[in-house]
Every structure is written in structure tokens, then in C-alpha cells.
Design a protein around this motif. Structure first.
Motif, PDB file in Angstrom:
ATOM      1  N   ALA A  28       0.719  -1.269  -0.044  1.00  0.00           N
ATOM      2  CA  ALA A  28      -0.045  -0.088  -0.114  1.00  0.00           C
ATOM      3  C   ALA A  28       0.654   1.135   0.050  1.00  0.00           C
ATOM      4  O   ALA A  28       0.477   2.367  -0.617  1.00  0.00           O
ATOM      5  N   GLN A  29       2.119   1.056   0.666  1.00  0.00           N
ATOM      6  CA  GLN A  29       2.848   2.326   0.641  1.00  0.00           C
ATOM      7  C   GLN A  29       3.410   2.595  -0.610  1.00  0.00           C
ATOM      8  O   GLN A  29       3.594   3.730  -1.080  1.00  0.00           O
ATOM      9  N   GLN A  30       3.662   1.364  -1.448  1.00  0.00           N
ATOM     10  CA  GLN A  30       4.572   1.530  -2.782  1.00  0.00           C
ATOM     11  C   GLN A  30       3.272   2.138  -3.527  1.00  0.00           C
ATOM     12  O   GLN A  30       3.782   3.057  -4.339  1.00  0.00           O
ATOM     13  N   VAL A  31       2.294   1.680  -3.572  1.00  0.00           N
ATOM     14  CA  VAL A  31       1.144   1.913  -4.523  1.00  0.00           C
ATOM     15  C   VAL A  31       1.015   3.714  -4.151  1.00  0.00           C
ATOM     16  O   VAL A  31       0.755   4.526  -5.181  1.00  0.00           O
ATOM     17  N   ASP A  32       0.810   4.190  -2.820  1.00  0.00           N
ATOM     18  CA  ASP A  32       0.693   5.512  -2.544  1.00  0.00           C
ATOM     19  C   ASP A  32       1.841   6.211  -2.894  1.00  0.00           C
ATOM     20  O   ASP A  32       1.329   7.695  -3.432  1.00  0.00           O
ATOM     21  N   LEU A  33       3.009   6.031  -2.879  1.00  0.00           N
ATOM     22  CA  LEU A  33       4.124   6.732  -3.237  1.00  0.00           C
ATOM     23  C   LEU A  33       4.147   7.023  -4.803  1.00  0.00           C
ATOM     24  O   LEU A  33       4.166   8.151  -5.345  1.00  0.00           O
ATOM     25  N   MET A  34       3.890   5.857  -5.515  1.00  0.00           N
ATOM     26  CA  MET A  34       3.562   6.074  -6.922  1.00  0.00           C
ATOM     27  C   MET A  34       2.466   7.134  -7.210  1.00  0.00           C
ATOM     28  O   MET A  34       2.823   7.995  -8.166  1.00  0.00           O
ATOM     29  N   ARG A  35       1.365   7.003  -6.748  1.00  0.00           N
ATOM     30  CA  ARG A  35       0.315   8.159  -6.893  1.00  0.00           C
ATOM     31  C   ARG A  35       0.920   9.524  -6.655  1.00  0.00           C
ATOM     32  O   ARG A  35       0.431  10.409  -7.446  1.00  0.00           O
ATOM     33  N   SER A  36       1.448   9.644  -5.274  1.00  0.00           N
ATOM     34  CA  SER A  36       1.908  10.946  -5.044  1.00  0.00           C
ATOM     35  C   SER A  36       2.924  11.486  -6.007  1.00  0.00           C
ATOM     36  O   SER A  36       3.112  12.587  -6.080  1.00  0.00           O
ATOM     37  N   PHE A  37       3.755  10.659  -6.415  1.00  0.00           N
ATOM     38  CA  PHE A  37       4.879  11.075  -7.325  1.00  0.00           C
ATOM     39  C   PHE A  37       4.500  11.624  -8.572  1.00  0.00           C
ATOM     40  O   PHE A  37       4.743  12.534  -9.122  1.00  0.00           O
ATOM     41  N   VAL A  38       3.633  10.675  -9.309  1.00  0.00           N
ATOM     42  CA  VAL A  38       2.959  11.207 -10.583  1.00  0.00           C
ATOM     43  C   VAL A  38       2.301  12.424 -10.412  1.00  0.00           C
ATOM     44  O   VAL A  38       2.361  13.146 -11.610  1.00  0.00           O
ATOM     45  N   VAL A  39       1.892  12.941  -9.536  1.00  0.00           N
ATOM     46  CA  VAL A  39       1.185  14.344  -9.338  1.00  0.00           C
ATOM     47  C   VAL A  39       1.896  15.141  -9.069  1.00  0.00           C
ATOM     48  O   VAL A  39       1.599  16.329  -8.682  1.00  0.00           O
ATOM     49  N   GLY A  40       3.277  14.924  -8.769  1.00  0.00           N
ATOM     50  CA  GLY A  40       4.304  15.835  -8.208  1.00  0.00           C
ATOM     51  C   GLY A  40       4.253  16.372  -6.714  1.00  0.00           C
ATOM     52  O   GLY A  40       4.935  17.409  -6.313  1.00  0.00           O
ATOM     53  N   ASN A  41       3.728  15.249  -5.811  1.00  0.00           N
ATOM     54  CA  ASN A  41       3.639  15.796  -4.477  1.00  0.00           C
ATOM     55  C   ASN A  41       5.046  15.319  -3.721  1.00  0.00           C
ATOM     56  O   ASN A  41       5.128  15.493  -2.639  1.00  0.00           O
ATOM     57  N   CYS A  42       5.798  14.695  -4.490  1.00  0.00           N
ATOM     58  CA  CYS A  42       7.221  14.324  -3.861  1.00  0.00           C
ATOM     59  C   CYS A  42       8.329  14.324  -5.007  1.00  0.00           C
ATOM     60  O   CYS A  42       8.047  14.329  -6.258  1.00  0.00           O
ATOM     61  N   THR A  43       9.457  14.412  -4.514  1.00  0.00           N
ATOM     62  CA  THR A  43      10.768  14.528  -5.370  1.00  0.00           C
ATOM     63  C   THR A  43      11.034  13.036  -5.936  1.00  0.00           C
ATOM     64  O   THR A  43      10.647  12.285  -5.128  1.00  0.00           O
ATOM     65  N   GLY A  44      11.831  12.892  -6.929  1.00  0.00           N
ATOM     66  CA  GLY A  44      12.130  11.554  -7.131  1.00  0.00           C
ATOM     67  C   GLY A  44      13.168  10.993  -6.179  1.00  0.00           C
ATOM     68  O   GLY A  44      12.798   9.978  -5.812  1.00  0.00           O
ATOM     69  N   GLU A  45      13.785  11.628  -5.528  1.00  0.00           N
ATOM     70  CA  GLU A  45      14.694  11.154  -4.554  1.00  0.00           C
ATOM     71  C   GLU A  45      13.723  10.449  -3.304  1.00  0.00           C
ATOM     72  O   GLU A  45      13.804   9.410  -2.720  1.00  0.00           O
ATOM     73  N   ASP A  46      12.918  11.443  -2.776  1.00  0.00           N
ATOM     74  CA  ASP A  46      11.677  11.003  -1.981  1.00  0.00           C
ATOM     75  C   ASP A  46      10.974   9.864  -2.279  1.00  0.00           C
ATOM     76  O   ASP A  46      10.880   8.704  -1.467  1.00  0.00           O
ATOM     77  N   PHE A  47      10.565   9.738  -3.411  1.00  0.00           N
ATOM     78  CA  PHE A  47       9.883   8.573  -4.003  1.00  0.00           C
ATOM     79  C   PHE A  47      10.856   7.328  -3.961  1.00  0.00           C
ATOM     80  O   PHE A  47      10.228   6.449  -3.344  1.00  0.00           O
ATOM     81  N   ALA A  48      11.993   7.538  -4.490  1.00  0.00           N
ATOM     82  CA  ALA A  48      12.722   6.241  -4.819  1.00  0.00           C
ATOM     83  C   ALA A  48      13.292   5.753  -3.179  1.00  0.00           C
ATOM     84  O   ALA A  48      13.191   4.472  -3.124  1.00  0.00           O
ATOM     85  N   ARG A  49      13.531   6.490  -2.301  1.00  0.00           N
ATOM     86  CA  ARG A  49      13.843   5.999  -0.926  1.00  0.00           C
ATOM     87  C   ARG A  49      12.771   5.474  -0.453  1.00  0.00           C
ATOM     88  O   ARG A  49      12.784   4.383   0.131  1.00  0.00           O
TER      89      ARG A  49
END
Length: 124
Positions: A28-49
Motif C-alpha cells: 500500500a505504501q508503494q502504491v501511495d508513493l507512486m500516486r503521489s509521485f506522478v502528481v508531483g507531491n514528492c521528489t524523485g529522491e523521496d519517491f525512490a527512497r
């Protein structure tokens, strides 16, 4: 026979779609991070970590996924292999953040694992 089967529910369920995954799990965390990342709510570094940390949590918790969700998450994992989290270590051939964001969005758009659930809820 049915009574015995009902008294022994499965210990592990393999999730096939994002809507099947219960909150609070590593998946669920992976899915939530993917959704947040694609809409620009987190940086690539934060998403990847965060995504890699959530993947480790999922593995440690013996969470199970199956296709099409498993294939989508594997694609993201391979994308992250081409992305340098540390900007000081980036090389010209590394995947830029904008390309990573676009690729993750394409994974979500292309995968049946992220499509809306059918009318009446999820299916097996």
C-alpha cells in the motif's frame, strides 16, 4: 467440507490490483508513493527512497502480490535501478527525474493492476 474450508482461512492473500491492497502494508505504501509521485507531491529522491523502503517492508512482512500488480511493481523496481537517488552521483546515462515520473505514470496507466475496480467492488 465447506465448513472446514471456512474455518481455515488463507494465511496469505496475493493481491492482484491496487484496490485489493489493505492500508498499512508495504505494498500500500508503494502504491501511495507512486500516486503521489506522478502528481508531483514528492521528489524523485523521496519517491525512490520511500518506495524501496516500502518494498523491503513488504518483503519482510511476507506480503504477496500477483499479476498484474506484481508486474507493475517489478517495472517500477527496474526503473529505479536506472535512477540515481543521490544527485551528486548521477551520471549522464541515469534516468532523469522527469523521465522517471513519466515512466511511473505509464506503468500505472498501462497496468490492469491500477485500473478502477469493476462495478460491485474488487474481484479475484
Amino acid at each position: 467440507m465447506q465448513a472446514v474450508a471456512q474455518s481455515l482461512p488463507p494465511r496469505h492473500i496475493a493481491w492482484a490490483h491496487a484496490w485489493d491492497v489493505p492500508p498499512g502494508t508495504g505494498v500500500a505504501q508503494q502504491v501511495d508513493l507512486m500516486r503521489s509521485f506522478v502528481v508531483g507531491n514528492c521528489t524523485g529522491e523521496d519517491f525512490a527512497r520511500g518506495w524501496l523502503r516500502a518494498r523491503l517492508l513488504s518483503l519482510a512482512n511476507d506480503e504477496r502480490i500477483r499479476d498484474p500488480l506484481a508486474a507493475a511493481l517489478d517495472r517500477v523496481f527496474f526503473l529505479l535501478e536506472d535512477y540515481s537517488i543521490d544527485p551528486d552521483l548521477r551520471e549522464p546515462e541515469d534516468l532523469p527525474e522527469d523521465d522517471l515520473r513519466q515512466a511511473v505514470q505509464e506503468v500505472m496507466e498501462d497496468s490492469q493492476g491500477f485500473r478502477s475496480p469493476p462495478e460491485g467492488g474488487s474481484t479475484c
